[in-house]
Each structure stands twice: as C-alpha cells, then as structure tokens.
Design a protein around this motif. Sequence first.
Motif, PDB file in Angstrom:
ATOM      1  N   HIS A  35      31.332  44.049  33.041  1.00 56.78           N
ATOM      2  CA  HIS A  35      32.558  44.359  33.684  1.00 56.78           C
ATOM      3  C   HIS A  35      33.339  43.108  33.497  1.00 56.78           C
ATOM      4  O   HIS A  35      34.661  43.145  32.714  1.00 56.78           O
ATOM      5  N   ASP A  38      33.805  43.171  29.376  1.00 54.14           N
ATOM      6  CA  ASP A  38      34.751  44.113  28.965  1.00 54.14           C
ATOM      7  C   ASP A  38      36.190  43.711  29.422  1.00 54.14           C
ATOM      8  O   ASP A  38      37.009  44.125  28.631  1.00 54.14           O
ATOM      9  N   THR A  39      36.205  43.124  30.750  1.00 53.82           N
ATOM     10  CA  THR A  39      37.461  42.834  30.981  1.00 53.82           C
ATOM     11  C   THR A  39      38.429  41.332  30.050  1.00 53.82           C
ATOM     12  O   THR A  39      39.426  41.799  29.596  1.00 53.82           O
ATOM     13  N   LEU A  42      39.282  43.208  27.091  1.00 53.27           N
ATOM     14  CA  LEU A  42      40.625  44.140  27.018  1.00 53.27           C
ATOM     15  C   LEU A  42      41.848  42.969  27.003  1.00 53.27           C
ATOM     16  O   LEU A  42      42.771  43.342  26.516  1.00 53.27           O
ATOM     17  N   ILE A  43      41.678  41.938  27.962  1.00 56.12           N
ATOM     18  CA  ILE A  43      42.541  41.088  27.995  1.00 56.12           C
ATOM     19  C   ILE A  43      42.964  40.360  26.491  1.00 56.12           C
ATOM     20  O   ILE A  43      44.080  40.039  26.199  1.00 56.12           O
TER      21      ILE A  43
END
Length: 119
Positions: A35, A38-39, A42-43
Amino acid sequence: GAAVWRSGSCLVLRGMWMIQENTLLEKKSVRIAPHVIDTVLLISGVVLAVLAQQYPGIDSWLTVKALALIAYIVLGVFALRRGKTKTARVSYLIAAITVFGFMVSVSLTRSPLGFLTYF
C-alpha cells in the motif's frame, strides 16, 4: 523506477506465497508495504503530470499509465485477497502481471499503446 520494480517484485513474491499458501502472506509488514509503495507510485504520477503539464486525455501516455496502475492495483487485490478460488486468484495474478508489463512499456515508449506500438 525503484518503486515500480518494488511493487512488481512484491506482487510476484506475494503471488507465489498465495499459491503456496505460505503464512508469510499474513505478516503485517507484508500487508502494509504494498500500500505504501503503490501510494508512492500514485503520488509520483500526479507530480509527474503536473511537472510535465500533461493533463488527462486518452492520447496521453501518462493518463494511460495511471489507468494501468489503477487496474494493476485492483487486479492485485483480487489476486491476493478477494478472489473466490485459488484458480481465480491465479488468473487475477497473471492479469495483474500482464498489466504491470504494459504499464512499464507505456513508460519506456512514452506511447499510450506501450508495447502494442510494435504490433
């Protein structure tokens, strides 16, 4: 680049553990790390879009990459947790790895078609 490869490597490793029914898959750090990675992906995608002044559009390689990232994450969730049977989970895992490869190819070619550009 490092976060991308960590994410893909973690998915493959966790996928092998899922197939083997290895209890390492239940460790808290193993559940949380993807998590976080993947964050970060995305950022960094949002930051890249702002810096490159690329705005959402189907002809934008960055938009296609972001959509592929979301599909990859969703498929990974079904592969590791939500798939009803082991066969379904393995199918989702294969799909997630395929989408991961496509996502990387979009980054490398900077084309919304990624490796499909060559077909």
